[in-house]
Design a protein around this motif. Structure first.
Motif, PDB file in Angstrom:
ATOM      1  N   TRP A  39       0.861  -1.184   0.000  1.00 51.21           N
ATOM      2  CA  TRP A  39       0.000   0.000   0.000  1.00 51.21           C
ATOM      3  C   TRP A  39       0.901   1.239   0.000  1.00 51.21           C
ATOM      4  N   PHE A  40       0.547   2.177  -0.845  1.00 53.51           N
ATOM      5  CA  PHE A  40       1.223   3.464  -0.924  1.00 53.51           C
ATOM      6  C   PHE A  40       0.159   4.552  -0.838  1.00 53.51           C
ATOM      7  N   ARG A  41       0.606   5.776  -0.599  1.00 57.30           N
ATOM      8  CA  ARG A  41      -0.326   6.897  -0.607  1.00 57.30           C
ATOM      9  C   ARG A  41       0.350   8.119  -1.195  1.00 57.30           C
ATOM     10  N   GLN A  42      -0.478   8.992  -1.720  1.00 63.11           N
ATOM     11  CA  GLN A  42       0.040  10.222  -2.325  1.00 63.11           C
ATOM     12  C   GLN A  42      -0.900  11.363  -2.009  1.00 63.11           C
ATOM     13  N   ALA A  43      -0.363  12.344  -1.290  1.00 66.60           N
ATOM     14  CA  ALA A  43      -1.106  13.556  -0.970  1.00 66.60           C
ATOM     15  C   ALA A  43      -0.830  14.596  -2.051  1.00 66.60           C
ATOM     16  N   PRO A  44      -1.721  15.572  -2.207  1.00 65.32           N
ATOM     17  CA  PRO A  44      -1.525  16.603  -3.242  1.00 65.32           C
ATOM     18  C   PRO A  44      -0.180  17.297  -3.083  1.00 65.32           C
ATOM     19  N   GLY A  45       0.543  17.386  -4.173  1.00 63.07           N
ATOM     20  CA  GLY A  45       1.821  18.070  -4.162  1.00 63.07           C
ATOM     21  C   GLY A  45       2.972  17.297  -3.563  1.00 63.07           C
ATOM     22  N   LYS A  46       2.713  16.062  -3.191  1.00 63.99           N
ATOM     23  CA  LYS A  46       3.760  15.243  -2.569  1.00 63.99           C
ATOM     24  C   LYS A  46       4.022  13.988  -3.404  1.00 63.99           C
ATOM     25  N   GLU A  47       5.158  13.390  -3.152  1.00 66.41           N
ATOM     26  CA  GLU A  47       5.501  12.150  -3.845  1.00 66.41           C
ATOM     27  C   GLU A  47       4.737  10.974  -3.227  1.00 66.41           C
ATOM     28  N   ARG A  48       4.609   9.942  -4.027  1.00 68.59           N
ATOM     29  CA  ARG A  48       3.980   8.727  -3.526  1.00 68.59           C
ATOM     30  C   ARG A  48       4.871   8.107  -2.457  1.00 68.59           C
ATOM     31  N   GLU A  49       4.278   7.751  -1.322  1.00 64.70           N
ATOM     32  CA  GLU A  49       5.066   7.221  -0.226  1.00 64.70           C
ATOM     33  C   GLU A  49       4.570   5.858   0.219  1.00 64.70           C
ATOM     34  N   PHE A  50       5.500   5.086   0.711  1.00 69.03           N
ATOM     35  CA  PHE A  50       5.229   3.735   1.198  1.00 69.03           C
ATOM     36  C   PHE A  50       4.398   3.779   2.470  1.00 69.03           C
ATOM     37  N   VAL A  51       3.441   2.866   2.577  1.00 66.52           N
ATOM     38  CA  VAL A  51       2.635   2.739   3.788  1.00 66.52           C
ATOM     39  C   VAL A  51       2.881   1.384   4.453  1.00 66.52           C
ATOM     40  N   ALA A  52       2.700   0.311   3.688  1.00 69.88           N
ATOM     41  CA  ALA A  52       2.851  -1.031   4.257  1.00 69.88           C
ATOM     42  C   ALA A  52       3.032  -2.039   3.129  1.00 69.88           C
ATOM     43  N   ALA A  53       3.647  -3.171   3.461  1.00 70.40           N
ATOM     44  CA  ALA A  53       3.819  -4.249   2.494  1.00 70.40           C
ATOM     45  C   ALA A  53       3.710  -5.582   3.209  1.00 70.40           C
ATOM     46  N   ILE A  54       3.282  -6.595   2.463  1.00 71.02           N
ATOM     47  CA  ILE A  54       3.106  -7.933   3.026  1.00 71.02           C
ATOM     48  C   ILE A  54       3.562  -8.953   1.995  1.00 71.02           C
ATOM     49  N   SER A  55       4.334  -9.929   2.455  1.00 69.96           N
ATOM     50  CA  SER A  55       4.809 -10.972   1.556  1.00 69.96           C
ATOM     51  C   SER A  55       3.647 -11.865   1.120  1.00 69.96           C
ATOM     52  N   TRP A  56       3.896 -12.719   0.133  1.00 67.38           N
ATOM     53  CA  TRP A  56       2.799 -13.516  -0.420  1.00 67.38           C
ATOM     54  C   TRP A  56       2.212 -14.439   0.631  1.00 67.38           C
ATOM     55  N   SER A  57       3.051 -14.932   1.545  1.00 67.44           N
ATOM     56  CA  SER A  57       2.550 -15.846   2.575  1.00 67.44           C
ATOM     57  C   SER A  57       1.994 -15.108   3.787  1.00 67.44           C
ATOM     58  N   GLY A  58       2.299 -13.810   3.875  1.00 69.37           N
ATOM     59  CA  GLY A  58       1.844 -13.034   5.017  1.00 69.37           C
ATOM     60  C   GLY A  58       2.759 -13.079   6.213  1.00 69.37           C
ATOM     61  N   ASN A  59       3.893 -13.785   6.100  1.00 71.57           N
ATOM     62  CA  ASN A  59       4.757 -13.913   7.263  1.00 71.57           C
ATOM     63  C   ASN A  59       5.800 -12.803   7.371  1.00 71.57           C
ATOM     64  N   ARG A  60       5.862 -11.945   6.367  1.00 72.79           N
ATOM     65  CA  ARG A  60       6.747 -10.776   6.442  1.00 72.79           C
ATOM     66  C   ARG A  60       5.918  -9.531   6.158  1.00 72.79           C
ATOM     67  N   ILE A  61       6.000  -8.604   7.094  1.00 73.06           N
ATOM     68  CA  ILE A  61       5.219  -7.365   6.992  1.00 73.06           C
ATOM     69  C   ILE A  61       6.120  -6.201   7.357  1.00 73.06           C
ATOM     70  N   LYS A  62       5.931  -5.104   6.658  1.00 73.55           N
ATOM     71  CA  LYS A  62       6.703  -3.900   6.941  1.00 73.55           C
ATOM     72  C   LYS A  62       5.757  -2.713   6.911  1.00 73.55           C
ATOM     73  N   TYR A  63       5.996  -1.764   7.821  1.00 69.82           N
ATOM     74  CA  TYR A  63       5.183  -0.552   7.900  1.00 69.82           C
ATOM     75  C   TYR A  63       6.073   0.680   7.845  1.00 69.82           C
ATOM     76  N   ALA A  64       5.523   1.749   7.312  1.00 73.24           N
ATOM     77  CA  ALA A  64       6.170   3.042   7.452  1.00 73.24           C
ATOM     78  C   ALA A  64       6.102   3.451   8.919  1.00 73.24           C
ATOM     79  N   VAL A  65       7.097   4.194   9.344  1.00 68.67           N
ATOM     80  CA  VAL A  65       7.142   4.630  10.738  1.00 68.67           C
ATOM     81  C   VAL A  65       5.896   5.443  11.093  1.00 68.67           C
TER      82      VAL A  65
END
Length: 126
Positions: free
Chosen positions: A36-62
Protein backbone atom coordinates in the motif's frame (compact mmCIF):
# COMPACT_ATOMS: atom_id res chain seq x y z
CA UNK A 1 -7.96 -6.99 -18.26
CA UNK A 2 -5.46 -7.39 -15.45
CA UNK A 3 -6.10 -4.99 -12.64
CA UNK A 4 -6.10 -4.26 -8.95
CA UNK A 5 -9.18 -2.47 -7.63
CA UNK A 6 -9.15 -0.55 -4.36
CA UNK A 7 -12.25 0.25 -2.33
CA UNK A 8 -13.17 1.44 1.14
CA UNK A 9 -11.94 5.02 1.03
CA UNK A 10 -14.01 7.93 2.23
CA UNK A 11 -14.32 10.84 4.62
CA UNK A 12 -13.74 10.21 8.31
CA UNK A 13 -13.10 12.36 11.37
CA UNK A 14 -9.76 12.35 13.10
CA UNK A 15 -9.51 9.39 15.44
CA UNK A 16 -11.79 7.29 13.26
CA UNK A 17 -11.14 4.14 11.27
CA UNK A 18 -11.37 2.91 7.71
CA UNK A 19 -10.66 -0.43 6.09
CA UNK A 20 -9.31 -0.43 2.55
CA UNK A 21 -9.54 -3.46 0.29
CA UNK A 22 -7.71 -4.27 -2.89
CA UNK A 23 -9.13 -7.04 -5.03
CA UNK A 24 -7.50 -8.60 -8.07
CA UNK A 25 -9.16 -9.30 -11.36
CA UNK A 26 -8.03 -10.63 -14.70
CA UNK A 27 -5.36 -12.86 -13.19
CA UNK A 28 -4.30 -14.33 -9.85
CA UNK A 29 -2.18 -12.15 -7.60
CA UNK A 30 -2.23 -14.56 -4.69
CA UNK A 31 1.49 -15.30 -5.03
CA UNK A 32 2.47 -11.65 -5.36
CA UNK A 33 3.93 -9.38 -2.71
CA UNK A 34 1.36 -6.67 -2.03
CA UNK A 35 1.94 -3.12 -0.89
CA UNK A 36 0.00 0.00 0.00
CA UNK A 37 1.22 3.46 -0.92
CA UNK A 38 -0.33 6.90 -0.61
CA UNK A 39 0.04 10.22 -2.32
CA UNK A 40 -1.11 13.56 -0.97
CA UNK A 41 -1.52 16.60 -3.24
CA UNK A 42 1.82 18.07 -4.16
CA UNK A 43 3.76 15.24 -2.57
CA UNK A 44 5.50 12.15 -3.85
CA UNK A 45 3.98 8.73 -3.53
CA UNK A 46 5.07 7.22 -0.23
CA UNK A 47 5.23 3.73 1.20
CA UNK A 48 2.64 2.74 3.79
CA UNK A 49 2.85 -1.03 4.26
CA UNK A 50 3.82 -4.25 2.49
CA UNK A 51 3.11 -7.93 3.03
CA UNK A 52 4.81 -10.97 1.56
CA UNK A 53 2.80 -13.52 -0.42
CA UNK A 54 2.55 -15.85 2.57
CA UNK A 55 1.84 -13.03 5.02
CA UNK A 56 4.76 -13.91 7.26
CA UNK A 57 6.75 -10.78 6.44
CA UNK A 58 5.22 -7.37 6.99
CA UNK A 59 6.70 -3.90 6.94
CA UNK A 60 5.18 -0.55 7.90
CA UNK A 61 6.17 3.04 7.45
CA UNK A 62 7.14 4.63 10.74
CA UNK A 63 4.31 7.14 10.40
CA UNK A 64 1.62 4.43 10.44
CA UNK A 65 3.14 1.71 12.62
CA UNK A 66 0.86 0.86 15.52
CA UNK A 67 -2.17 2.42 13.81
CA UNK A 68 -2.45 0.58 10.49
CA UNK A 69 -2.58 -3.17 9.87
CA UNK A 70 -2.00 -4.85 6.52
CA UNK A 71 -3.38 -8.32 5.92
CA UNK A 72 -4.28 -10.57 3.01
CA UNK A 73 -6.67 -13.34 2.12
CA UNK A 74 -5.13 -15.31 -0.75
CA UNK A 75 -8.28 -17.37 -1.20
CA UNK A 76 -10.09 -14.14 -2.05
CA UNK A 77 -7.00 -12.66 -3.74
CA UNK A 78 -7.51 -9.53 -1.66
CA UNK A 79 -5.24 -7.39 0.50
CA UNK A 80 -6.55 -5.15 3.25
CA UNK A 81 -5.37 -2.08 5.10
CA UNK A 82 -7.08 -1.48 8.44
CA UNK A 83 -6.50 2.13 9.42
CA UNK A 84 -7.21 3.18 13.01
CA UNK A 85 -6.61 6.43 14.91
CA UNK A 86 -6.61 8.33 11.65
CA UNK A 87 -5.03 11.76 11.52
CA UNK A 88 -5.54 14.64 9.08
CA UNK A 89 -2.04 14.00 7.75
CA UNK A 90 -3.21 10.56 6.60
CA UNK A 91 -5.31 12.30 3.96
CA UNK A 92 -4.21 11.04 0.54
CA UNK A 93 -5.07 8.83 -2.38
CA UNK A 94 -4.20 5.29 -1.34
CA UNK A 95 -2.92 2.82 -3.93
CA UNK A 96 -2.33 -0.90 -3.74
CA UNK A 97 0.48 -2.47 -5.71
CA UNK A 98 1.79 -5.93 -6.49
CA UNK A 99 5.02 -7.55 -7.60
CA UNK A 100 6.08 -11.15 -8.15
CA UNK A 101 9.28 -12.48 -6.59
CA UNK A 102 11.00 -9.21 -5.70
CA UNK A 103 14.57 -9.31 -4.39
CA UNK A 104 13.33 -7.56 -1.24
CA UNK A 105 10.44 -9.55 0.27
CA UNK A 106 8.65 -6.30 1.24
CA UNK A 107 9.73 -3.51 -1.14
CA UNK A 108 9.27 0.07 0.06
CA UNK A 109 9.93 1.93 -3.21
CA UNK A 110 7.19 2.45 -5.83
CA UNK A 111 9.54 1.24 -8.56
CA UNK A 112 9.70 -2.08 -6.76
CA UNK A 113 6.15 -2.86 -7.91
CA UNK A 114 4.82 -3.39 -11.41
CA UNK A 115 1.05 -3.58 -10.94
CA UNK A 116 -0.99 -0.74 -9.51
CA UNK A 117 -4.58 0.00 -8.70
CA UNK A 118 -6.36 3.22 -9.61
CA UNK A 119 -6.40 4.54 -6.05
CA UNK A 120 -9.03 5.39 -3.47
CA UNK A 121 -9.37 8.74 -1.70
CA UNK A 122 -9.06 8.89 2.08
CA UNK A 123 -9.88 12.21 3.70
CA UNK A 124 -9.49 12.75 7.44
CA UNK A 125 -11.09 15.87 8.86
CA UNK A 126 -9.84 17.58 12.00
Amino acid sequence: QVQLVESGGGLVQAGGSLRLSCAASGRSFSSYVKGWFRQAPGKEREFVAAISWSGNRIKYAVSVKGRFTISRDNAKDTVYLQMNSLKPEDTAVYYCAAVLFPSDPTPVLPEGYNYWGQGTQVTVSS
